[in-house]
Enzyme design. Structure first.
Site, PDB file in Angstrom:
ATOM      1  N   ASP A   1      -2.158  -2.140  14.756  1.00 34.09           N
ATOM      2  CA  ASP A   1      -2.415  -2.001  13.316  1.00 34.09           C
ATOM      3  C   ASP A   1      -3.891  -2.146  12.954  1.00 34.09           C
ATOM      4  O   ASP A   1      -4.684  -1.237  13.172  1.00 34.09           O
ATOM      5  CB  ASP A   1      -1.512  -2.993  12.566  1.00 34.09           C
ATOM      6  CG  ASP A   1      -1.488  -2.757  11.054  1.00 34.09           C
ATOM      7  OD1 ASP A   1      -2.273  -1.948  10.569  1.00 34.09           O
ATOM      8  OD2 ASP A   1      -0.673  -3.397  10.365  1.00 34.09           O
TER       9      ASP A   1
ATOM     10  N   TYR B   1      -5.350   8.000   7.936  1.00 38.95           N
ATOM     11  CA  TYR B   1      -5.382   8.342   6.511  1.00 38.95           C
ATOM     12  C   TYR B   1      -6.763   8.591   5.932  1.00 38.95           C
ATOM     13  O   TYR B   1      -6.911   8.811   4.729  1.00 38.95           O
ATOM     14  CB  TYR B   1      -4.619   7.321   5.671  1.00 38.95           C
ATOM     15  CG  TYR B   1      -5.072   5.881   5.701  1.00 38.95           C
ATOM     16  CD1 TYR B   1      -6.165   5.449   4.981  1.00 38.95           C
ATOM     17  CD2 TYR B   1      -4.346   4.931   6.408  1.00 38.95           C
ATOM     18  CE1 TYR B   1      -6.545   4.120   4.973  1.00 38.95           C
ATOM     19  CE2 TYR B   1      -4.714   3.591   6.404  1.00 38.95           C
ATOM     20  CZ  TYR B   1      -5.816   3.193   5.688  1.00 38.95           C
ATOM     21  OH  TYR B   1      -6.180   1.879   5.686  1.00 38.95           O
TER      22      TYR B   1
ATOM     23  N   HIS C   1       6.409  -2.550   9.706  1.00 40.56           N
ATOM     24  CA  HIS C   1       6.443  -3.926   9.174  1.00 40.56           C
ATOM     25  C   HIS C   1       7.878  -4.357   8.797  1.00 40.56           C
ATOM     26  O   HIS C   1       8.437  -5.201   9.478  1.00 40.56           O
ATOM     27  CB  HIS C   1       5.487  -4.141   7.988  1.00 40.56           C
ATOM     28  CG  HIS C   1       4.074  -3.765   8.282  1.00 40.56           C
ATOM     29  ND1 HIS C   1       3.366  -4.331   9.320  1.00 40.56           N
ATOM     30  CD2 HIS C   1       3.222  -2.874   7.691  1.00 40.56           C
ATOM     31  CE1 HIS C   1       2.149  -3.807   9.355  1.00 40.56           C
ATOM     32  NE2 HIS C   1       2.037  -2.924   8.390  1.00 40.56           N
TER      33      HIS C   1
ATOM     34  N   HIS D   1       4.976   2.891   6.079  1.00 39.45           N
ATOM     35  CA  HIS D   1       4.902   1.442   5.843  1.00 39.45           C
ATOM     36  C   HIS D   1       6.020   1.035   4.882  1.00 39.45           C
ATOM     37  O   HIS D   1       6.265   1.750   3.905  1.00 39.45           O
ATOM     38  CB  HIS D   1       3.601   1.067   5.113  1.00 39.45           C
ATOM     39  CG  HIS D   1       2.344   1.182   5.900  1.00 39.45           C
ATOM     40  ND1 HIS D   1       1.306   1.988   5.517  1.00 39.45           N
ATOM     41  CD2 HIS D   1       1.916   0.565   7.016  1.00 39.45           C
ATOM     42  CE1 HIS D   1       0.298   1.858   6.362  1.00 39.45           C
ATOM     43  NE2 HIS D   1       0.643   1.008   7.290  1.00 39.45           N
TER      44      HIS D   1
ATOM     45  N   ARG E   1      -7.382  -5.944   1.236  1.00 38.38           N
ATOM     46  CA  ARG E   1      -7.353  -4.490   1.098  1.00 38.38           C
ATOM     47  C   ARG E   1      -8.572  -3.988   0.327  1.00 38.38           C
ATOM     48  O   ARG E   1      -9.148  -2.946   0.654  1.00 38.38           O
ATOM     49  CB  ARG E   1      -6.056  -4.073   0.400  1.00 38.38           C
ATOM     50  CG  ARG E   1      -5.795  -2.584   0.526  1.00 38.38           C
ATOM     51  CD  ARG E   1      -4.427  -2.221  -0.028  1.00 38.38           C
ATOM     52  NE  ARG E   1      -4.413  -2.219  -1.483  1.00 38.38           N
ATOM     53  CZ  ARG E   1      -3.599  -1.461  -2.213  1.00 38.38           C
ATOM     54  NH1 ARG E   1      -2.718  -0.680  -1.627  1.00 38.38           N
ATOM     55  NH2 ARG E   1      -3.633  -1.499  -3.528  1.00 38.38           N
TER      56      ARG E   1
ATOM     57  N   HIS F   1       1.448   1.589  16.051  1.00 35.96           N
ATOM     58  CA  HIS F   1       0.825   1.628  14.733  1.00 35.96           C
ATOM     59  C   HIS F   1      -0.633   1.199  14.813  1.00 35.96           C
ATOM     60  O   HIS F   1      -0.934   0.066  15.198  1.00 35.96           O
ATOM     61  CB  HIS F   1       1.584   0.703  13.778  1.00 35.96           C
ATOM     62  CG  HIS F   1       1.173   0.857  12.338  1.00 35.96           C
ATOM     63  ND1 HIS F   1       1.404   2.009  11.622  1.00 35.96           N
ATOM     64  CD2 HIS F   1       0.545   0.016  11.485  1.00 35.96           C
ATOM     65  CE1 HIS F   1       0.946   1.862  10.394  1.00 35.96           C
ATOM     66  NE2 HIS F   1       0.403   0.663  10.278  1.00 35.96           N
TER      67      HIS F   1
ATOM     68  N   GLU G   1       6.013  -4.835   3.460  1.00 32.00           N
ATOM     69  CA  GLU G   1       5.146  -5.757   4.195  1.00 32.00           C
ATOM     70  C   GLU G   1       4.869  -7.017   3.382  1.00 32.00           C
ATOM     71  O   GLU G   1       4.688  -8.090   3.942  1.00 32.00           O
ATOM     72  CB  GLU G   1       3.836  -5.037   4.532  1.00 32.00           C
ATOM     73  CG  GLU G   1       2.878  -5.860   5.376  1.00 32.00           C
ATOM     74  CD  GLU G   1       1.607  -5.102   5.708  1.00 32.00           C
ATOM     75  OE1 GLU G   1       1.421  -3.996   5.167  1.00 32.00           O
ATOM     76  OE2 GLU G   1       0.804  -5.623   6.502  1.00 32.00           O
TER      77      GLU G   1
ATOM     78  N   ARG H   1       4.621   3.180  -2.180  1.00 35.35           N
ATOM     79  CA  ARG H   1       3.571   2.961  -3.188  1.00 35.35           C
ATOM     80  C   ARG H   1       2.685   4.183  -3.329  1.00 35.35           C
ATOM     81  O   ARG H   1       2.131   4.453  -4.392  1.00 35.35           O
ATOM     82  CB  ARG H   1       2.702   1.769  -2.787  1.00 35.35           C
ATOM     83  CG  ARG H   1       3.387   0.445  -2.840  1.00 35.35           C
ATOM     84  CD  ARG H   1       2.453  -0.675  -2.392  1.00 35.35           C
ATOM     85  NE  ARG H   1       2.531  -0.949  -0.969  1.00 35.35           N
ATOM     86  CZ  ARG H   1       1.523  -0.865  -0.114  1.00 35.35           C
ATOM     87  NH1 ARG H   1       0.321  -0.501  -0.522  1.00 35.35           N
ATOM     88  NH2 ARG H   1       1.698  -1.132   1.150  1.00 35.35           N
TER      89      ARG H   1
HETATM   90  C1  NGQ Z   1      -3.307   0.257   5.636  1.00 40.57           C
HETATM   91  N1  NGQ Z   1      -2.577  -1.899   6.332  1.00 40.57           N
HETATM   92  O1  NGQ Z   1      -2.880   1.338   5.280  1.00 40.57           O
HETATM   93  O2  NGQ Z   1      -4.303   0.149   6.361  1.00 40.57           O
HETATM   94  C2  NGQ Z   1      -2.546  -0.978   5.251  1.00 40.57           C
HETATM   95  C3  NGQ Z   1      -3.148  -1.600   4.041  1.00 40.57           C
HETATM   96  C4  NGQ Z   1      -1.853  -0.653   2.126  1.00 40.57           C
HETATM   97  C5  NGQ Z   1      -1.593  -2.758   6.488  1.00 40.57           C
HETATM   98  N2  NGQ Z   1      -0.608  -2.677   5.653  1.00 40.57           N
HETATM   99  C6  NGQ Z   1      -3.154  -0.720   2.855  1.00 40.57           C
HETATM  100  N3  NGQ Z   1      -1.581  -3.662   7.415  1.00 40.57           N
HETATM  101  O3  NGQ Z   1      -0.798  -0.975   2.694  1.00 40.57           O
HETATM  102  O4  NGQ Z   1      -1.881  -0.272   0.972  1.00 40.57           O
HETATM  103 ZN    ZN Z   2      -0.660   0.109   8.669  1.00 41.80          ZN
END
Ligand code: NGQ
Ligand code: ZN
Length: 453
Positions: free
Chosen positions: A321, A120, A270, A233, A81, A55, A236, A207
């Site tokens: 990650d 993404y 996670h 994901h 975030r 990841h 988490e 989400r």
């Molecule tokens: C991400 N990172 O997509 O980079 C996510 C944060 C989210 C981690 N979860 C953004 N570690 O989950 O909405």
């Molecule tokens: Zn991630």
């Protein structure tokens, strides 16, 4: 034909001595022979299969260390975030490629020979699609190519801001894509790179993707390739669990287990917050839990129920990650350390008396990583790719250790520096701790960072 002769090597059944390994022009191992003569094969000291990184969000490498200052109102995952969204809003394609190339070189030197990029960033900073929808995916592919790391590319589907179809926010506009455009992107990438990189999909999270789009993107992938990987994901943060309960009366992992029936193709990233029942069910599903302990620690996520999960024979792999840590040994160490700190005990990963914790962790992550990346990697065996780490047993971290003790020293005694040479697909990508393009790649990385200021 090229060959290696390892003084000692970790094979599927355990350590073997004087192992000759041959591979073909495509870099696939053709034979593995213990107690062999060296012949004209090149010598290596102690040989391990290279590790898979399950990841990664490459661009986040360039913000590592920038989010460690106290904010005005107390910091958590969600405030991190927001900072991350502001950071990525500035990146252009050249910067994204330069950051990824630098990161992938660092990964190779630390022992990751393959990476699953959970990719993404699709749109330009204003949220408009690039003329070529694959612009940024192609930058990741170019960076992997420049470094020599093996790539499983997971374009991410991202459409909503929270459960129940809440609209995405401005900070998320670079991620958004309609399902049809996404499916077309996945298909074109898979066709253009068949045989060179593995392409799967990553619905970002429950989400960010509604059930209908989740099913639709999976159905399209299935029409292309029913063995291609699917990563998502899940669970988490406790707020995510609460929001998911409010939306569906079920928890994220529970929802995925019920509605998507994840199997060997799936990696759930996670899964920090699971009930005992979810833990057992996930373990029984055959899916991989993608664990990223340095990031999970950095973001204040919580503890994955590793001990119960492993007791139920759950499969796992490790990932870097957000790339605050870039070494498999560090991720594996923290998997065990988290529970030591929590329970005030030692050697907690389930093991028989006398069994090595380092070896259990390394071998578990090799198997789970190969499965989750959907590539023939993770073992020194015929048919697998010739992706190896050559350890130097004269390195101070390893000297005096043998067999599984080498893995204990690698994981628990700071042994990453003992990774001397790294091979991917039968070619050395790191020799004597150096990557042949590291100076050029670091120079473009510095230039990219200077332009961010
Ligand atoms: C991400 N990172 O997509 O980079 C996510 C944060 C989210 C981690 N979860 C953004 N570690 O989950 O909405
Ligand atoms: Zn991630």
């Amino acid at each position: 034909m090229p060959a290696l002769f390892a003084e000692t090597a970790l094979l599927p059944d355990g350590w073997a001595e004087r192992v000759r390994i041959d591979w073909d022009a495509a870099g696939a191992i053709t034979s593995v022979t213990p107690n062999a003569a060296q012949g004209r094969a090149e010598r290596a000291d102690a040989l391990l299969p290279g590790m898979a990184n399950v990841h990664c969000h490459a661009f986040q490498r360039a913000m590592a260390g920038l989010t460690e200052r106290a904010g005005p109102e107390g910091d958590d995952f969600w405030s991190w975030r927001e900072v991350m969204y502001r950071f990525l809003a500035k990146l252009d394609p050249d910067q994204i490629e330069a950051i990824a190339a630098q990161l992938y070189v660092e990964m190779l030197k630390a022992g990751y020979t393959a990476v699953a990029e959970f990719h993404y960033l699709h749109n330009d900073p204003a949220g408009r699609p690039y003329a070529d929808r694959a612009e940024l995916a192609n930058r990741i592919i170019a960076a992997a190519g420049a470094s020599g790391i093996r790539l499983t590319l997971l374009p991410v589907l991202y459409q909503t801001g929270n459960f129940g179809g809440a609209p995405a926010t401005e900070g998320q506009r670079r991620f958004l894509m309609k399902t049809d455009a996404f499916n077309a992107l996945v298909e074109s990438l898979a066709k253009a790179h068949r045989g060179r990189i593995r392409v799967g999909i990553a619905p970002h999270s429950l989400r960010a993707v509604a059930p209908e789009a989740l099913h639709e993107s999976k159905a399209t992938l299935d029409r292309l390739d029913t063995t291609a990987p699917i990563h998502v994901h899940a669970a988490e943060q406790t707020k995510e669990v609460e929001d998911c309960l409010a939306w569906s009366q079920r928890r994220p992992v529970e929802w995925l287990l019920d509605e998507m029936q994840p199997d060997q193709r799936w990696a759930l990233i996670h899964c920090t917050h699971m009930t005992a029942d979810e833990t057992r069910r996930l373990a029984a599903s055959g899916a991989v839990a993608g664990l990223c302990p340095t990031t999970e620690a950095d973001l204040g996520d919580g503890f994955f129920p590793l001990i119960d999960y492993l007791a139920a024979n759950g499969r796992f792999a490790v990932g870097s990650d957000s790339n605050v840590g870039i070494a498999p040994a560090e991720e594996l160490r923290w998997l065990e350390y988290g529970h030591r700190l929590n329970r005030q005990k030692r050697n907690l990963v389930p093991a028989a008396k006398g069994q090595s914790i380092g070896a259990k962790l390394w071998r578990g992550a090799l198997a789970g990583g190969a499965q989750a990346l959907a590539q023939p990697i993770g073992a020194i065996a015929p048919g697998r790719h010739a992706d190896f780490l050559a350890l130097d047993r004269t390195h101070p971290s390893l000297v005096g250790h043998a067999g599984d003790g080498l893995l204990d020293a690698l994981v628990f005694a700071g042994g990453t520096g003992a990774i001397r040479h790294v091979m991917v697909g039968g070619r050395w990508v790191v020799r004597d701790g150096r990557h042949p393009a590291e100076e050029r790649i670091a120079e473009s990385y510095r230039a990219a960072i200077r332009r961010l200021a």
